[in-house]
Design a protein around this motif. Structure first.
Motif, short mmCIF file in Angstrom:
data_model
loop_
_atom_site.label_atom_id
_atom_site.label_comp_id
_atom_site.label_asym_id
_atom_site.label_seq_id
_atom_site.Cartn_x
_atom_site.Cartn_y
_atom_site.Cartn_z
N LYS A 584 0.89 -1.21 0.24
CA LYS A 584 -0.03 0.07 0.00
C LYS A 584 0.74 1.19 0.00
O LYS A 584 0.60 2.29 -0.73
CB LYS A 584 -0.85 -0.17 1.30
CG LYS A 584 -1.90 1.37 1.33
CD LYS A 584 -3.06 0.98 2.44
CE LYS A 584 -3.72 2.11 2.44
NZ LYS A 584 -4.89 2.05 3.68
N PHE A 585 1.96 1.05 0.92
CA PHE A 585 2.70 2.42 0.85
C PHE A 585 3.96 2.37 0.07
O PHE A 585 4.92 3.26 0.09
CB PHE A 585 3.23 2.62 2.39
CG PHE A 585 1.69 2.71 3.31
CD1 PHE A 585 1.04 4.12 3.16
CD2 PHE A 585 1.29 1.87 4.05
CE1 PHE A 585 -0.08 4.12 3.94
CE2 PHE A 585 0.49 1.94 4.91
CZ PHE A 585 -0.30 3.23 4.77
N ASN A 586 4.12 1.18 -0.77
CA ASN A 586 5.50 1.03 -1.51
C ASN A 586 5.24 0.27 -2.86
O ASN A 586 5.60 -0.54 -3.12
CB ASN A 586 6.42 0.18 -0.67
CG ASN A 586 6.61 0.61 0.79
OD1 ASN A 586 5.93 0.21 1.59
ND2 ASN A 586 7.80 1.65 0.89
N ARG A 587 4.18 0.94 -3.63
CA ARG A 587 3.56 0.18 -4.81
C ARG A 587 4.73 0.06 -5.73
O ARG A 587 4.57 -0.75 -6.40
CB ARG A 587 2.32 0.78 -5.12
CG ARG A 587 1.11 0.55 -4.16
CD ARG A 587 -0.17 1.54 -4.72
NE ARG A 587 -1.18 1.01 -3.82
CZ ARG A 587 -2.23 2.06 -3.42
NH1 ARG A 587 -2.23 3.23 -3.89
NH2 ARG A 587 -3.31 1.76 -2.56
N GLU A 588 5.51 0.99 -5.88
CA GLU A 588 6.42 1.16 -6.78
C GLU A 588 7.47 0.04 -6.89
O GLU A 588 8.12 -0.07 -7.77
CB GLU A 588 7.12 2.54 -6.79
CG GLU A 588 8.14 2.64 -5.64
CD GLU A 588 7.47 2.92 -4.33
OE1 GLU A 588 8.08 3.12 -3.21
OE2 GLU A 588 6.07 3.23 -4.35
N ILE A 589 7.45 -0.77 -5.64
CA ILE A 589 8.39 -1.99 -5.60
C ILE A 589 7.99 -3.09 -6.57
O ILE A 589 8.91 -3.79 -7.19
CB ILE A 589 8.49 -2.49 -4.02
CG1 ILE A 589 8.94 -1.44 -3.28
CG2 ILE A 589 9.07 -3.99 -4.08
CD1 ILE A 589 8.73 -1.86 -1.77
N VAL A 590 6.81 -3.30 -6.86
CA VAL A 590 6.25 -4.38 -7.60
C VAL A 590 5.46 -3.92 -8.71
O VAL A 590 5.56 -4.56 -9.86
CB VAL A 590 5.54 -5.44 -6.88
CG1 VAL A 590 6.44 -6.01 -5.73
CG2 VAL A 590 4.21 -4.81 -6.13
N PHE A 591 4.72 -2.78 -8.76
CA PHE A 591 3.92 -2.34 -9.75
C PHE A 591 4.40 -1.16 -10.57
O PHE A 591 5.33 -0.54 -10.34
CB PHE A 591 2.46 -1.83 -9.11
CG PHE A 591 1.54 -2.63 -8.56
CD1 PHE A 591 0.81 -3.86 -9.27
CD2 PHE A 591 1.70 -2.99 -7.05
CE1 PHE A 591 0.22 -4.58 -8.64
CE2 PHE A 591 0.80 -3.84 -6.50
CZ PHE A 591 0.21 -4.76 -7.18
#
Length: 631
Positions: A584-591
């Motif tokens: 939720k707070f780190n979506r850029e890690i996988v998306f």
């Protein structure tokens, strides 16, 4: 009659000891000297105790003078029980121990050699009054010579609720009842009531003959109050306001029903058929399984704890779940005649306690799913104390309960009545050793109640490891829709990323996908959906909206929609969790957050793609990890 006391044809109640402090002191003497014989009590033990009490009063009592009333008083209140067939040897009874536990005796020095005895309450006012009520209403006067079996205090409380008696009773009215030879049974209540009403209306006089000491004693106990009635010249007694609450509740629950029905004698504990404790299963335990969502907690319970033949009760805690739901509550009940009464309605915890206690050779398990989604300490209330289990047998001071029973008992008369029966409702409640309690807890749940250390230490904690070692290959190796990526590899790679980014994610370990996060059905593909990107589905929807869709087209559209419902299961459950919770707070890690800024876009991209392209919302390195893990 014990003690050589003459037996008169009237309802005889013991009046030698009016103070609760003195009765407590005598019972404490029994506890210290038990088992006691009647002879020792009369000749030495009770005379010494009475001399001590006389000193407190400022009077005298010779230790050489025999006592004939202490044993009778304790027996009348059912504080002692006889352990031989001749009824000459006795010990403290269960209700006696309950009474002793309810108070603490304090000896306070005063002037000279006097010492004041006083009781400090260990119970709330309502709990103390309930205890006194239960003691009093179960006092019954048995005189076999005259055929008498009567509960005078129960009758007294019922009389004081009669409208025509206006909430009070006089010494004369009480004497008319208690000193009469006519009244033998509880079922003569209506006759007793009408006679006392006539005494008042006719202004009859009846000499108390010491019977008023009973009313005076109840004033000292704060059960009754002495009241002034303008047109009466003698003492009048009404129920104490605080005590009246307990009387009202118990009368509503049907305590007085036997006064106008068939005669009911009291039930001694020895008359109740008890389970054979020698046959009881042992090693009951409290186990709390915890882990990430879908790690297999419920699966573990079913396959490792619920053996064939085990009796299982399952429930779920939630924010609105309460003590009343779990243990039980007093609810109104309407009989066939339309009469309303109030009775304790047991909850699932009380029900399984009763069943486990009464069936000692069978094993029982209470499963509490999502235990931390409710306020567990508040839901358990005072039964929280029962979670301390007995771990071994002590050579000294062994209480006789098997391993796995509650280490400590609690006083709860509603539960005890359900477990042990009316005659033993003052017996301390314990979890029997053939009942285990198993709870489950998701470590990643947000906005739930925390379990404090005092609560958790009473459970055997077990972490359910999140891996595929024991997962059915049909699920682990199932392909996600038409993608060629198996659930095992998708889950493993996502979890590797979660753990690898623990420095950037709070409670990262708890955000992992559980091996059982999905069901096999969630992974299955319905090819009737076709390729949504070819535009056929959207065209048919538009035709439907404007009303020019043909019958065959409508049938085809419905088939596509049914297939979509199936194929949406995986993204709506798994990808939604990754987007809304895990990252939720780190979506850029996988998306690919540059191209996808909302969950709606993510789900649509999954549905409108085919095969491996369904994962195009993930970053390239993540997609590559899915594919490479398959090789």
């Amino acid at each position: 009659m014990a003690g050589g006391t003459k037996e008169y044809n009237k309802t005889i109640l013991q009046t030698s000891f009016t103070s609760l402090e003195y009765i407590y002191y005598l019972l404490e003497v029994v506890r210290k000297n038990q088992p006691m014989t009647s002879a020792d009590g009369k000749d030495t033990i009770f005379p010494a105790a009475r001399a001590r009490i006389a000193q407190e009063r400022g009077g005298e009592w010779s230790e050489d003078k025999r006592d004939t009333h202490a044993e009778l008083t304790l027996r009348e209140m059912k504080f002692i029980r006889y352990i031989d067939s001749e009824c000459t040897t006795f010990e403290v009874s269960d209700i006696g121990y309950t009474f002793l536990d309810a108070f603490t005796l304090v000896e306070e020095p005063t002037d000279g050699e006097k010492v004041k005895l006083s009781l400090h309450d260990n119970l709330s006012l309502d709990e103390k009054n309930q205890l006194l009520f239960d003691i009093l209403v179960h006092i019954n006067v048995k005189q076999e010579r005259f055929g008498r079996n009567l509960r005078p205090y129960l009758i007294l409380f019922k009389l004081l609720s009669e409208p025509k008696l206006e909430g009070y009773i006089t010494k004369a009215e009480w004497a008319c009842f208690i000193n009469s030879s006519e009244y033998l049974y509880d079922t003569q209540y209506l006759q007793i009531r009408d006679r006392l009403i006539a005494v008042r209306e006719n202004e009859e006089t009846h000499a108390p003959k010491k019977s008023d000491r009973i009313l005076t004693r109840l004033v000292l106990w704060k059960v009754l109050d002495k009241v002034d009635v303008p047109y009466e010249n003698e003492g009048c007694f009404a129920i104490n306001d605080d005590f009246a609450k307990v009387v009202e509740i118990n009368m509503l629950q049907g305590q007085a029903s036997s006064l106008v029905g068939d005669n009911q004698s009291d039930t001694d504990e020895a008359e109740i058929e008890l389970p054979n404790e020698a046959e009881r299963e042992t090693n009951g335990e409290n186990i709390l399984l915890y882990g990430v969502p879908g790690s297999g907690k419920s699966w573990t319970i079913e396959h490792e704890y619920c053996k064939p033949g085990t009796k299982v009760e399952r429930l779920v805690f939630h924010p609105d779940y309460t003590y009343a739901d779990f243990v039980g509550q007093i609810l109104p009940a309407v009989d066939e005649g339309g009469q309303v009464s109030y009775r304790f309605t047991p909850g699932p915890f009380t029900n399984i306690l009763r069943e486990a206690y009464n069936h000692p050779t069978e094993k029982y398990i209470l499963i509490i799913e999502e235990i931390n989604r409710g306020n567990a300490p508040a839901i358990f209330g005072e039964v929280f104390q029962l979670l301390d289990r007995k771990g071994d047998i002590h050579d000294i001071d062994n209480d006789g309960f098997p391993i796995g029973s509650s280490e400590y008992g609690i006083t709860n008369m509603n539960i005890a009545r359900e477990m042990y029966g009316e005659g033993r409702k003052t017996t301390k409640v314990r979890i029997p050793s053939n009942l285990s309690i198993i709870g489950t807890m998701n470590t990643s749940d947000q906005n739930v109640f925390t379990l404090d250390t005092a609560f958790q230490r009473r459970w055997d904690m077990r972490l359910i490891e999140n891996n595929f070692d024991n997962v059915d290959p049909k699920l682990a190796d199932a392909v996600i829709l038409d993608t060629t990526i198996t659930w095992r590899n998708f889950c493993t790679e996502i979890n590797r990323i979660v753990i690898g980014n623990s420095a950037r994610m709070s409670s990262a370990e708890d955000k992992r996908l559980g091996a059982y996060f999905v069901h096999l059905k969630d992974l299955q593909f319905n090819d009737e959906m076709g390729d949504l990107s070819d535009g056929e589905y959207d065209t048919l929807r538009k035709k439907e909206m404007v009303g020019n869709i043909s019958k065959d087209e409508k049938v085809h559209l419905d088939r596509i929609r049914d297939a979509m419902k199936q194929n949406r299961r995986f993204p709506e459950k798994v990808i939604k969790y990754l987007w809304d919770d895990a990252f939720k707070f780190n979506r850029e890690i996988v998306f690919e957050t540059t191209n996808y800024q909302s969950l709606e876009q993510v789900i649509r991209a999954f549905m409108y793609a085919t095969k491996l392209d369904r994962f195009k919302m993930f970053k390239e390195n993540v997609r590559s990890a899915f594919v490479n893990s398959e090789r």
